[in-house]
Design a protein around this motif. Structure first.
Motif, PDB file in Angstrom:
ATOM      1  N   UNK A 228     -13.881 -16.462 -29.815  1.00  0.00           N
ATOM      2  CA  UNK A 228     -14.525 -17.491 -30.627  1.00  0.00           C
ATOM      3  C   UNK A 228     -15.483 -18.265 -29.730  1.00  0.00           C
ATOM      4  N   UNK A 229     -16.747 -18.334 -30.147  1.00  0.00           N
ATOM      5  CA  UNK A 229     -17.775 -19.072 -29.403  1.00  0.00           C
ATOM      6  C   UNK A 229     -18.375 -20.144 -30.298  1.00  0.00           C
ATOM      7  N   UNK A 230     -18.826 -21.224 -29.675  1.00  0.00           N
ATOM      8  CA  UNK A 230     -19.435 -22.337 -30.400  1.00  0.00           C
ATOM      9  C   UNK A 230     -20.890 -22.465 -29.969  1.00  0.00           C
ATOM     10  N   UNK A 231     -21.781 -22.466 -30.960  1.00  0.00           N
ATOM     11  CA  UNK A 231     -23.208 -22.667 -30.715  1.00  0.00           C
ATOM     12  C   UNK A 231     -23.570 -24.054 -31.231  1.00  0.00           C
ATOM     13  N   UNK A 232     -24.244 -24.826 -30.388  1.00  0.00           N
ATOM     14  CA  UNK A 232     -24.602 -26.209 -30.721  1.00  0.00           C
ATOM     15  C   UNK A 232     -26.118 -26.347 -30.790  1.00  0.00           C
TER      16      UNK A 232
ATOM     17  N   UNK B 141     -22.936 -27.917 -34.921  1.00  0.00           N
ATOM     18  CA  UNK B 141     -22.314 -26.826 -34.182  1.00  0.00           C
ATOM     19  C   UNK B 141     -21.697 -25.845 -35.173  1.00  0.00           C
ATOM     20  N   UNK B 142     -21.693 -24.576 -34.770  1.00  0.00           N
ATOM     21  CA  UNK B 142     -21.160 -23.499 -35.601  1.00  0.00           C
ATOM     22  C   UNK B 142     -20.269 -22.602 -34.758  1.00  0.00           C
ATOM     23  N   UNK B 143     -19.221 -22.074 -35.393  1.00  0.00           N
ATOM     24  CA  UNK B 143     -18.278 -21.189 -34.719  1.00  0.00           C
ATOM     25  C   UNK B 143     -18.582 -19.741 -35.098  1.00  0.00           C
ATOM     26  N   UNK B 144     -18.633 -18.883 -34.078  1.00  0.00           N
ATOM     27  CA  UNK B 144     -18.880 -17.461 -34.285  1.00  0.00           C
ATOM     28  C   UNK B 144     -17.764 -16.652 -33.652  1.00  0.00           C
ATOM     29  N   UNK B 145     -17.509 -15.479 -34.221  1.00  0.00           N
ATOM     30  CA  UNK B 145     -16.606 -14.530 -33.586  1.00  0.00           C
ATOM     31  C   UNK B 145     -17.433 -13.446 -32.904  1.00  0.00           C
ATOM     32  N   UNK B 146     -16.995 -13.070 -31.704  1.00  0.00           N
ATOM     33  CA  UNK B 146     -17.698 -12.099 -30.872  1.00  0.00           C
ATOM     34  C   UNK B 146     -16.714 -10.989 -30.502  1.00  0.00           C
ATOM     35  N   UNK B 147     -17.156  -9.740 -30.593  1.00  0.00           N
ATOM     36  CA  UNK B 147     -16.311  -8.630 -30.181  1.00  0.00           C
ATOM     37  C   UNK B 147     -16.051  -8.725 -28.677  1.00  0.00           C
TER      38      UNK B 147
ATOM     39  N   UNK C 109     -19.697 -10.715 -34.504  1.00  0.00           N
ATOM     40  CA  UNK C 109     -19.021 -10.326 -35.742  1.00  0.00           C
ATOM     41  C   UNK C 109     -19.485 -11.170 -36.917  1.00  0.00           C
ATOM     42  N   UNK C 110     -19.729 -12.455 -36.688  1.00  0.00           N
ATOM     43  CA  UNK C 110     -20.195 -13.304 -37.770  1.00  0.00           C
ATOM     44  C   UNK C 110     -19.816 -14.755 -37.563  1.00  0.00           C
ATOM     45  N   UNK C 111     -20.339 -15.612 -38.442  1.00  0.00           N
ATOM     46  CA  UNK C 111     -20.016 -17.034 -38.403  1.00  0.00           C
ATOM     47  C   UNK C 111     -18.707 -17.268 -39.138  1.00  0.00           C
ATOM     48  N   UNK C 112     -17.880 -18.161 -38.612  1.00  0.00           N
ATOM     49  CA  UNK C 112     -16.568 -18.404 -39.186  1.00  0.00           C
ATOM     50  C   UNK C 112     -16.629 -19.325 -40.403  1.00  0.00           C
ATOM     51  N   UNK C 113     -17.641 -20.201 -40.475  1.00  0.00           N
ATOM     52  CA  UNK C 113     -17.769 -21.086 -41.625  1.00  0.00           C
ATOM     53  C   UNK C 113     -16.694 -22.144 -41.707  1.00  0.00           C
ATOM     54  N   UNK C 114     -16.270 -22.674 -40.565  1.00  0.00           N
ATOM     55  CA  UNK C 114     -15.239 -23.715 -40.548  1.00  0.00           C
ATOM     56  C   UNK C 114     -15.831 -25.007 -40.007  1.00  0.00           C
ATOM     57  N   UNK C 115     -15.136 -26.119 -40.260  1.00  0.00           N
ATOM     58  CA  UNK C 115     -15.544 -27.430 -39.755  1.00  0.00           C
ATOM     59  C   UNK C 115     -14.498 -27.943 -38.785  1.00  0.00           C
ATOM     60  N   UNK C 116     -14.956 -28.564 -37.697  1.00  0.00           N
ATOM     61  CA  UNK C 116     -14.058 -29.194 -36.733  1.00  0.00           C
ATOM     62  C   UNK C 116     -14.589 -30.584 -36.415  1.00  0.00           C
ATOM     63  N   UNK C 117     -13.723 -31.417 -35.838  1.00  0.00           N
ATOM     64  CA  UNK C 117     -14.132 -32.796 -35.600  1.00  0.00           C
ATOM     65  C   UNK C 117     -15.162 -32.908 -34.480  1.00  0.00           C
ATOM     66  N   UNK C 118     -15.191 -31.923 -33.572  1.00  0.00           N
ATOM     67  CA  UNK C 118     -16.233 -31.866 -32.548  1.00  0.00           C
ATOM     68  C   UNK C 118     -16.327 -30.425 -32.037  1.00  0.00           C
ATOM     69  N   UNK C 119     -17.213 -30.203 -31.064  1.00  0.00           N
ATOM     70  CA  UNK C 119     -17.469 -28.854 -30.570  1.00  0.00           C
ATOM     71  C   UNK C 119     -16.303 -28.272 -29.776  1.00  0.00           C
TER      72      UNK C 119
END
Length: 297
Positions: free
Chosen positions: A239-243, A251-257, A264-274
């Motif tokens: 799991x990687x975070x792009x800001x 910021x967005x969360x992505x999954x990487x092989x 693999x794609x964007x996870x589409x989740x929300x978190x309180x910070x990066x």
């Protein structure tokens, strides 16, 4: 799963695998540049003992906060800067590894020490050529420990040591260590300038692949960065975070092989910070709801 814990201002909360709160430990308020207090912490399995650092000591306490042992680090000098001591238990709970940022604390050379977890007695002491503000440690199953030392604008250093083994410097000053794969055959780093993520072979450190901002679909000229927060969701996925920085920060969360570097794609989740999401290596991760409740997903 090792007991999951989090530190609030004046206490450490310990949770079981279902993220049910099972214990709290009182600790001094968080250390700041102006006021000394508590710093890094770790809990034993099954979470019934706490080991934590202050600006001048490492302590082990029982659930009532009664001191079991104390290892003194010494007083900080008058020219001290930002210096945050980190502690971590070895995989078998036998040793407490402590990164001590002595240079910034104005009390000598940086040190990486190992203490007997039961008695607090010194078992190993390594002097490091760093001037670090803080460190992060990653225990390995065979008793070794990986350490990242953050030196602020001067970069980062990564080390590997173990009982009776002198620290190995990986030789970089521009990579942030962010996680070790569940099978301990790889580890992941992010460039100090946040331009790429790399997966390395363990223990050699050879780069297996790199992932850049462009690989996530962003223009390299945009104000977009890869955060220093990736981790192994499991052996196959990172799991990687792009800001980004434009009208407002996002910021967005992505999954990487984890084997090939394919996105693999964007996870589409929300978190309180990066930095809120914590991958556990078993296919699950922990995030915090807006009300402060921990969730294992």
């Amino acid at each position: 799963m090792r007991a999951f814990s989090r530190k609030l201002n004046h206490l450490v909360e310990v949770y079981d695998a279902d993220l049910t709160l099972v214990r709290t430990f009182p600790v001094p308020p968080r250390s700041t540049f102006q006021e000394p207090g508590s710093e890094g912490h770790t809990v034993t399995n099954p979470g019934d003992q706490l080991i934590y650092a202050t600006d001048r000591a490492v302590l082990r306490v029982d659930p009532e906060g009664r001191e079991q042992w104390r290892f003194d680090l010494g007083e900080r000098g008058p020219k001290r800067g930002v210096a945050y001591t980190d502690v971590a238990l070895s995989a078998d709970d036998s040793l407490v590894w402590v990164y001590v940022p002595n240079a910034m604390a104005d009390r000598g050379d940086d040190a990486w020490i190992a203490l007997d977890a039961v008695t607090g007695e010194l078992r190993a002491r390594h002097t490091l050529p760093t001037v670090g503000h803080g460190g992060d440690q990653y225990p390995l199953r065979d008793g070794r420990m990986m350490l990242e030392v953050g030196e602020g604008q001067d970069g980062l250093r990564i080390y590997l040591a173990g009982p009776g083994i002198e620290p190995r410097d990986f030789g970089w000053d521009d990579r942030s260590l962010c996680g070790v794969s569940p099978d301990e055959t790889r580890f992941v780093t992010v460039a100090h300038d946040s331009e790429d993520l790399a997966v390395h072979a363990f223990p050699g450190g050879e780069v297996l692949f790199r992932v850049t901002v462009a690989d996530f679909g962003f223009d390299s000229d945009d104000e977009v960065y890869i955060e220093w927060s990736p981790g192994f969701l499991d052996g196959e996925t990172i799991i990687a975070v792009v800001r980004g920085e434009d009208e407002e920060n996002w910021w967005k969360h992505f999954t990487v092989d984890a084997r090939t570097g394919d996105i693999k794609g964007e996870m589409g989740i929300s978190t309180i910070d990066e930095y809120d999401l914590t991958p556990l290596g078993d296919g699950t991760y922990v995030i915090t709801d807006t009300d402060g409740t921990l969730r294992r997903m």
